[in-house]
Design a protein around this motif. Structure first.
Motif, short mmCIF file in Angstrom:
data_model
loop_
_atom_site.label_atom_id
_atom_site.label_comp_id
_atom_site.label_asym_id
_atom_site.label_seq_id
_atom_site.Cartn_x
_atom_site.Cartn_y
_atom_site.Cartn_z
N PHE A 4 0.84 -1.20 0.00
CA PHE A 4 0.00 0.00 0.00
C PHE A 4 0.87 1.25 0.00
CE2 PHE A 4 -2.02 3.44 2.43
CZ PHE A 4 -3.13 3.66 1.62
N GLU A 5 1.89 1.27 0.84
CA GLU A 5 2.79 2.42 0.91
C GLU A 5 3.55 2.61 -0.39
OE1 GLU A 5 5.01 1.25 4.31
OE2 GLU A 5 3.84 2.47 5.71
N THR A 6 3.91 1.49 -1.03
CA THR A 6 4.63 1.55 -2.30
C THR A 6 3.78 2.20 -3.37
OG1 THR A 6 5.91 -0.43 -1.77
CG2 THR A 6 5.73 0.17 -4.09
N VAL A 7 2.54 1.71 -3.52
CA VAL A 7 1.63 2.26 -4.54
C VAL A 7 1.32 3.72 -4.22
CG1 VAL A 7 -0.65 2.07 -5.60
CG2 VAL A 7 0.66 0.00 -5.08
N VAL A 114 5.35 -2.89 -10.32
CA VAL A 114 5.77 -4.25 -9.99
C VAL A 114 7.08 -4.24 -9.21
CG1 VAL A 114 6.52 -6.46 -10.94
CG2 VAL A 114 4.53 -5.32 -11.90
N LEU A 115 8.02 -3.39 -9.61
CA LEU A 115 9.29 -3.28 -8.88
C LEU A 115 9.05 -2.85 -7.44
CD1 LEU A 115 12.42 -3.26 -8.83
CD2 LEU A 115 12.32 -0.90 -9.67
N GLY A 116 8.17 -1.87 -7.26
CA GLY A 116 7.89 -1.37 -5.92
C GLY A 116 7.22 -2.40 -5.03
N VAL A 117 6.30 -3.19 -5.61
CA VAL A 117 5.53 -4.16 -4.82
C VAL A 117 6.28 -5.47 -4.63
CG1 VAL A 117 3.38 -5.50 -4.71
CG2 VAL A 117 3.33 -3.14 -5.50
N PHE A 118 6.94 -5.96 -5.69
CA PHE A 118 7.55 -7.30 -5.65
C PHE A 118 9.07 -7.31 -5.74
CE2 PHE A 118 3.27 -8.08 -7.52
CZ PHE A 118 2.75 -8.84 -6.47
N GLY A 119 9.70 -6.16 -5.90
CA GLY A 119 11.14 -6.12 -5.94
C GLY A 119 11.73 -6.61 -7.26
N ASP A 120 13.02 -6.92 -7.25
CA ASP A 120 13.73 -7.31 -8.47
C ASP A 120 13.17 -8.59 -9.10
OD1 ASP A 120 15.41 -5.13 -8.31
OD2 ASP A 120 16.95 -6.21 -7.18
N ALA A 121 12.75 -9.54 -8.27
CA ALA A 121 12.19 -10.80 -8.81
C ALA A 121 10.92 -10.52 -9.60
CB ALA A 121 11.90 -11.77 -7.66
#
Length: 300
Positions: A4-7, A114-121
């Motif tokens: 939530f904070e990322t989005v 996607v990078l913000g929520v799930f990272g590099d993977a």
């Protein structure tokens, strides 16, 4: 930082871009320069970094991601095309809304989310999903060239020299050959970190609510297909083909992205109704700031 904070951070960066435009600090024309930096430097660096630092076996296992991207775009395109036939749209108006409905912003908007929520993977999976979008852009360009009698070779050249595509190929080549980067790896890392803030600020600078008002009905139809029906279709496809975990989540979120900015490029090159296409792109982009957090929350 949770999802939530990322989005929320991403949305606030978009609003920052819009506010700076409103206050006259930056202008809408500045978005063009930022976009050139993003497309030619920042995003290629982000893609190269993700591919170079991943296992080749993992990349190979994820080649099903572009398949989902193409399937969703094809289904949405056919559905909207059918709608335009039922509603008796003329050819020019019909393709002006088919483009933004079928073409998804899986890179420009998808990568940061996607990078913000799930990272590099998650980013690796988003990049491969986006390769399907590149194929859709090429296919749409060639198809429209035949329908409207234009030169398809221009689209082929644009695709072949698309910097993010070359970043993917070079990332795979350097990875497979285990070529060392040395100091260059630090430079690429710095450049890749610039991608997310530049993309979001540029997006905020591009938002134009006056354009949306001019074609409200068609833009609302496209936004419904793009933001709601598309992720639903993606969820069906990934369930049918037994996707699980991160692949499933990223595919659904990428399918929920708004209309691609590149749809406006094809609209201009084929002399379609660019104001209508732009209205669809901007409305879906604006509404995605509401729909994306909801979909991310639903899939956990």
């Amino acid at each position: 930082m949770n999802s939530f904070e990322t989005v929320l951070s991403i949305i606030l960066m978009v609003l920052l871009g819009y506010i700076t435009k409103t206050l006259g600090v930056l202008s809408e024309e500045d978005a063009y320069s930022l976009n050139r930096v993003v497309v030619n430097i920042a995003i290629p660096s982000l893609i190269f970094n993700a591919i170079y630092n991943s296992k080749i076996s993992t990349i190979t296992a994820l080649l099903k991601m572009p398949f989902v991207s193409v399937m969703v775009s094809l289904l949405i395109g056919v559905m909207v095309f059918s709608w335009t036939r039922i509603a008796y749209y003329n050819k020019r108006r019909a393709w002006s809304i088919i483009l933004p409905a079928a073409m998804v912003n899986s890179g420009f908007m998808g990568y940061p989310v996607v990078l913000g929520v799930f990272g590099d993977a998650g980013l690796l999976r988003a990049i491969l999903y986006d390769m399907g979008s590149v194929f859709v852009f090429l296919a749409m360009g060639v198809l429209l060239s035949f329908i409207f009698g234009n030169d398809y070779r221009r689209i082929l050249r644009r695709t072949l020299f698309f910097p993010p595509l070359w970043a993917l190929f070079l990332g795979v080549a350097f990875n497979a050959l285990s070529l060392p980067l040395g100091l260059i790896s630090h430079i690429i890392d710095y450049l890749s970190r610039a991608a997310v803030p530049l993309i979001m600020i540029s997006l905020g600078l591009s938002l134009d609510f006056k354009v949306i008002r001019s074609s409200l009905k068609d833009a609302a139809i496209v936004s419904t297909f793009r933001l709601l029906i598309s992720p639903f279709l993606a969820a069906l496809i990934v369930t049918l083909f037994l996707f699980s975990g991160l692949e499933k989540s990223v595919a659904i979120i990428e399918a929920a992205m708004p209309s691609a900015m590149l749809s406006m490029v094809l609209s201009i090159e084929n002399d379609l109704d660019i104001s209508l296409t732009a209205a669809c792109v901007f409305m879906s982009t604006t509404l995605s700031l509401i729909s994306l957090p909801l979909i991310i929350g639903l899939i956990g």
